[in-house]
Design a protein around this motif. Structure first.
Motif, PDB file in Angstrom:
ATOM      1  N   PRO A 172      28.698  29.724  29.157  1.00 35.22           N
ATOM      2  CA  PRO A 172      29.309  28.392  29.147  1.00 35.22           C
ATOM      3  C   PRO A 172      28.243  27.329  29.411  1.00 35.22           C
ATOM      4  CG  PRO A 172      30.364  29.866  30.771  1.00 35.22           C
ATOM      5  CD  PRO A 172      29.110  30.538  30.312  1.00 35.22           C
ATOM      6  N   SER A 173      28.582  26.076  29.132  1.00 34.48           N
ATOM      7  CA  SER A 173      27.670  24.991  29.501  1.00 34.48           C
ATOM      8  C   SER A 173      27.575  24.940  31.023  1.00 34.48           C
ATOM      9  CB  SER A 173      28.203  23.649  28.981  1.00 34.48           C
ATOM     10  OG  SER A 173      29.345  23.282  29.736  1.00 34.48           O
ATOM     11  N   ILE A 174      26.491  24.382  31.504  1.00 30.64           N
ATOM     12  CA  ILE A 174      26.320  24.287  32.963  1.00 30.64           C
ATOM     13  C   ILE A 174      27.429  23.413  33.560  1.00 30.64           C
ATOM     14  CG2 ILE A 174      24.764  23.490  34.796  1.00 30.64           C
ATOM     15  CD1 ILE A 174      24.062  26.220  33.401  1.00 30.64           C
ATOM     16  N   ASP A 175      27.862  22.393  32.823  1.00 32.56           N
ATOM     17  CA  ASP A 175      28.986  21.568  33.308  1.00 32.56           C
ATOM     18  C   ASP A 175      30.239  22.416  33.470  1.00 32.56           C
ATOM     19  OD1 ASP A 175      27.442  19.358  33.433  1.00 32.56           O
ATOM     20  OD2 ASP A 175      28.281  18.376  31.646  1.00 32.56           O
ATOM     21  N   ASP A 176      30.482  23.309  32.519  1.00 35.14           N
ATOM     22  CA  ASP A 176      31.688  24.147  32.606  1.00 35.14           C
ATOM     23  C   ASP A 176      31.578  25.164  33.747  1.00 35.14           C
ATOM     24  OD1 ASP A 176      32.936  22.805  30.574  1.00 35.14           O
ATOM     25  OD2 ASP A 176      32.453  24.274  29.011  1.00 35.14           O
ATOM     26  N   VAL A 177      30.376  25.714  33.950  1.00 33.70           N
ATOM     27  CA  VAL A 177      30.188  26.642  35.073  1.00 33.70           C
ATOM     28  C   VAL A 177      30.419  25.890  36.391  1.00 33.70           C
ATOM     29  CG1 VAL A 177      28.522  28.102  36.298  1.00 33.70           C
ATOM     30  CG2 VAL A 177      28.590  28.125  33.795  1.00 33.70           C
ATOM     31  N   THR A 178      29.837  24.703  36.478  1.00 34.32           N
ATOM     32  CA  THR A 178      29.994  23.891  37.697  1.00 34.32           C
ATOM     33  C   THR A 178      31.463  23.604  37.971  1.00 34.32           C
ATOM     34  OG1 THR A 178      27.871  22.842  37.229  1.00 34.32           O
ATOM     35  CG2 THR A 178      29.304  21.722  38.812  1.00 34.32           C
ATOM     36  N   ALA A 179      32.175  23.175  36.939  1.00 32.15           N
ATOM     37  CA  ALA A 179      33.584  22.803  37.124  1.00 32.15           C
ATOM     38  C   ALA A 179      34.417  24.011  37.544  1.00 32.15           C
ATOM     39  CB  ALA A 179      34.128  22.199  35.824  1.00 32.15           C
ATOM     40  N   MET A 180      34.166  25.165  36.919  1.00 29.90           N
ATOM     41  CA  MET A 180      34.983  26.338  37.249  1.00 29.90           C
ATOM     42  C   MET A 180      34.674  26.850  38.650  1.00 29.90           C
ATOM     43  SD  MET A 180      37.474  28.127  36.159  1.00 29.90           S
ATOM     44  CE  MET A 180      37.569  28.177  34.363  1.00 29.90           C
ATOM     45  N   HIS A 181      33.400  26.899  39.004  1.00 24.12           N
ATOM     46  CA  HIS A 181      33.063  27.394  40.353  1.00 24.12           C
ATOM     47  C   HIS A 181      33.569  26.437  41.432  1.00 24.12           C
ATOM     48  CE1 HIS A 181      30.455  31.073  39.797  1.00 24.12           C
ATOM     49  NE2 HIS A 181      30.773  30.718  38.561  1.00 24.12           N
ATOM     50  N   ASP A 182      33.530  25.127  41.153  1.00 22.27           N
ATOM     51  CA  ASP A 182      34.098  24.166  42.115  1.00 22.27           C
ATOM     52  C   ASP A 182      35.597  24.384  42.260  1.00 22.27           C
ATOM     53  OD1 ASP A 182      31.619  23.060  42.474  1.00 22.27           O
ATOM     54  OD2 ASP A 182      32.038  21.185  41.401  1.00 22.27           O
ATOM     55  N   ALA A 183      36.263  24.600  41.130  1.00 22.88           N
ATOM     56  CA  ALA A 183      37.722  24.794  41.176  1.00 22.88           C
ATOM     57  C   ALA A 183      38.074  26.066  41.939  1.00 22.88           C
ATOM     58  CB  ALA A 183      38.281  24.848  39.747  1.00 22.88           C
ATOM     59  N   ILE A 184      37.279  27.129  41.727  1.00 24.56           N
ATOM     60  CA  ILE A 184      37.531  28.390  42.452  1.00 24.56           C
ATOM     61  C   ILE A 184      37.283  28.170  43.950  1.00 24.56           C
ATOM     62  CG2 ILE A 184      36.690  30.757  42.793  1.00 24.56           C
ATOM     63  CD1 ILE A 184      36.150  30.841  39.734  1.00 24.56           C
ATOM     64  N   ARG A 185      36.186  27.476  44.282  1.00 21.00           N
ATOM     65  CA  ARG A 185      35.908  27.226  45.708  1.00 21.00           C
ATOM     66  C   ARG A 185      37.059  26.454  46.348  1.00 21.00           C
ATOM     67  NH1 ARG A 185      33.570  30.007  48.491  1.00 21.00           N
ATOM     68  NH2 ARG A 185      31.488  29.807  47.603  1.00 21.00           N
ATOM     69  N   ASN A 186      37.521  25.406  45.674  1.00 21.73           N
ATOM     70  CA  ASN A 186      38.610  24.600  46.239  1.00 21.73           C
ATOM     71  C   ASN A 186      39.853  25.455  46.462  1.00 21.73           C
ATOM     72  OD1 ASN A 186      36.993  22.361  46.254  1.00 21.73           O
ATOM     73  ND2 ASN A 186      37.746  21.549  44.298  1.00 21.73           N
ATOM     74  N   ALA A 187      40.143  26.332  45.503  1.00 22.32           N
ATOM     75  CA  ALA A 187      41.333  27.187  45.632  1.00 22.32           C
ATOM     76  C   ALA A 187      41.161  28.175  46.787  1.00 22.32           C
ATOM     77  CB  ALA A 187      41.582  27.933  44.320  1.00 22.32           C
ATOM     78  N   LEU A 188      39.953  28.700  46.951  1.00 18.41           N
ATOM     79  CA  LEU A 188      39.703  29.657  48.047  1.00 18.41           C
ATOM     80  C   LEU A 188      39.839  28.970  49.407  1.00 18.41           C
ATOM     81  CD1 LEU A 188      36.619  31.616  46.608  1.00 18.41           C
ATOM     82  CD2 LEU A 188      38.977  32.455  46.828  1.00 18.41           C
ATOM     83  N   VAL A 189      39.306  27.753  49.509  1.00 17.59           N
ATOM     84  CA  VAL A 189      39.390  27.032  50.787  1.00 17.59           C
ATOM     85  C   VAL A 189      40.836  26.629  51.068  1.00 17.59           C
ATOM     86  CG1 VAL A 189      38.690  24.916  51.981  1.00 17.59           C
ATOM     87  CG2 VAL A 189      36.989  26.276  50.733  1.00 17.59           C
ATOM     88  N   ALA A 190      41.554  26.213  50.020  1.00 20.02           N
ATOM     89  CA  ALA A 190      42.954  25.818  50.225  1.00 20.02           C
ATOM     90  C   ALA A 190      43.780  26.996  50.728  1.00 20.02           C
ATOM     91  CB  ALA A 190      43.531  25.277  48.909  1.00 20.02           C
ATOM     92  N   ARG A 191      43.484  28.199  50.242  1.00 21.17           N
ATOM     93  CA  ARG A 191      44.296  29.360  50.644  1.00 21.17           C
ATOM     94  C   ARG A 191      43.792  30.042  51.911  1.00 21.17           C
ATOM     95  NH1 ARG A 191      45.688  34.650  46.900  1.00 21.17           N
ATOM     96  NH2 ARG A 191      46.563  35.920  48.592  1.00 21.17           N
ATOM     97  N   PHE A 192      42.464  30.120  52.057  1.00 17.56           N
ATOM     98  CA  PHE A 192      41.924  30.942  53.154  1.00 17.56           C
ATOM     99  C   PHE A 192      41.165  30.133  54.203  1.00 17.56           C
ATOM    100  CE2 PHE A 192      41.975  33.740  49.347  1.00 17.56           C
ATOM    101  CZ  PHE A 192      42.892  34.673  49.797  1.00 17.56           C
ATOM    102  N   GLY A 193      41.080  28.829  54.045  1.00 15.72           N
ATOM    103  CA  GLY A 193      40.373  28.003  55.026  1.00 15.72           C
ATOM    104  C   GLY A 193      38.903  28.369  55.098  1.00 15.72           C
ATOM    105  N   GLU A 194      38.386  28.444  56.341  1.00 14.52           N
ATOM    106  CA  GLU A 194      36.956  28.753  56.519  1.00 14.52           C
ATOM    107  C   GLU A 194      36.579  30.085  55.890  1.00 14.52           C
ATOM    108  OE1 GLU A 194      35.394  28.614  60.477  1.00 14.52           O
ATOM    109  OE2 GLU A 194      36.171  26.585  60.782  1.00 14.52           O
ATOM    110  N   GLY A 195      37.501  31.041  55.952  1.00 11.71           N
ATOM    111  CA  GLY A 195      37.247  32.355  55.331  1.00 11.71           C
ATOM    112  C   GLY A 195      37.000  32.201  53.839  1.00 11.71           C
ATOM    113  N   GLY A 196      37.696  31.268  53.204  1.00 13.00           N
ATOM    114  CA  GLY A 196      37.531  31.034  51.766  1.00 13.00           C
ATOM    115  C   GLY A 196      36.216  30.351  51.444  1.00 13.00           C
ATOM    116  N   ALA A 197      35.731  29.534  52.393  1.00 10.70           N
ATOM    117  CA  ALA A 197      34.447  28.860  52.183  1.00 10.70           C
ATOM    118  C   ALA A 197      33.307  29.870  52.187  1.00 10.70           C
ATOM    119  CB  ALA A 197      34.226  27.812  53.264  1.00 10.70           C
ATOM    120  N   ALA A 198      33.526  31.027  52.822  1.00  6.05           N
ATOM    121  CA  ALA A 198      32.459  32.033  52.955  1.00  6.05           C
ATOM    122  C   ALA A 198      32.539  33.127  51.893  1.00  6.05           C
ATOM    123  CB  ALA A 198      32.534  32.664  54.350  1.00  6.05           C
TER     124      ALA A 198
END
Ligand code: PEP
Length: 246
Positions: A172-198
């Motif tokens: 994928p383009s680097i913009d698309d990789v950035t957007a998807m990984h940011d979206a996954i991180r946000n979802a992990l933090v929303a569900r698991f809090g600090e555990g999701g950030a790690a």
């Protein structure tokens, strides 16, 4: 966060290849700032783990049950018994060819945890889903359905692997990789809090020595899941070096 570079040998490798596995482990040994692992065919897990007792040898799948009438399947406890330290679950090739659902993948991840294994849980959209503008909703849906409620970074990593990038030489383009990984991180933090950030979020799909440096410096790309380029030290080492420098 320490990066993890994990190789996925898929259905490749015979006992004659144990020397190549040892060569990879020895080539990456100097990069102590990066975690590496090799996920091998089930037949090679025991022999490789015996030869490399300190190295992270993994499986590529496990059954969700501990034991029972599941002809041809391998349980997480069996992988652990053979010396595995981790396993991949939910690879798109298994989701597609074996019809694995998110619930199956979640059960497999929990089985891995119960057996003392780390898990790499794979998610990723098809090309048709990306073309239809559904990439993020598909991936975040897989993520919600595939992760157990006790997921955290001590034992679980997520691998974002666009299906259309696996084994194709396309990324994928680097913009698309950035957007998807940011979206996954946000979802992990929303569900698991600090555990999701790690929780480490790996990128997978045609990563190689030429593109690894760029991919591995994207925010929230915490490593890579590597197919074809994990089959030799010559191809795997430059990716590990890029991770060490990122
Ligand atoms: C994979 O199958 O997980 C993978 C990333 O393969 P490749 O690197 O060959 O695209």
């Amino acid at each position: 966060m320490r990066k993890l570079i994990a190789g996925n040998w898929k259905m490749n490798g015979l006992s004659a290849d144990l020397g190549a596995i040892e060569a990879i482990a020895s080539a990456v040994a100097g990069h102590s700032g990066v975690d590496t692992a090799l996920c091998l065919p089930a037949t090679l897990v025991g022999p490789a783990a015996t030869r490399l007792p300190g190295y992270a040898i993994g499986g590529q799948d496990c059954h969700m049950a501990v034991s029972g009438a599941h002809t041809g399947c391998v349980s997480a406890a069996m992988l652990a018994d053979a010396g595995a330290k981790l396993t991949i679950v939910g690879h798109s090739e298994r989701r597609a060819a074996q019809g694995e659902s998110d619930a199956d993948v979640r059960g497999k991840a929990s089985a891995a945890r119960a057996a003392g294994l780390n898990a790499i849980v794979c998610v990723g959209e098809t090309e048709a889903e990306r073309d239809a503008g559904q990439a993020e909703s598909v991936v975040l849906g897989q993520l919600q359905g595939s992760l157990p409620d006790d997921a955290n970074g001590s034992w679980l990593s997520v691998a974002y692997e666009p299906v259309w990038a696996i084994g194709t030489g396309r990324i994928p383009s680097i913009d698309d990789v950035t957007a998807m990984h940011d979206a996954i991180r946000n979802a992990l933090v929303a569900r698991f809090g600090e555990g999701g950030a790690a929780i480490r979020i790996l990128y997978g799909g045609s990563m190689n020595g030429d593109n690894a440096a760029v991919l591995l410096t994207v925010a929230n790309v915490d490593g890579g899941l590597i197919g074809g380029a994990s089959l030799s030290a010559e191809k795997f080492l430059p990716i590990v070096e890029a991770a060490a420098a990122a």
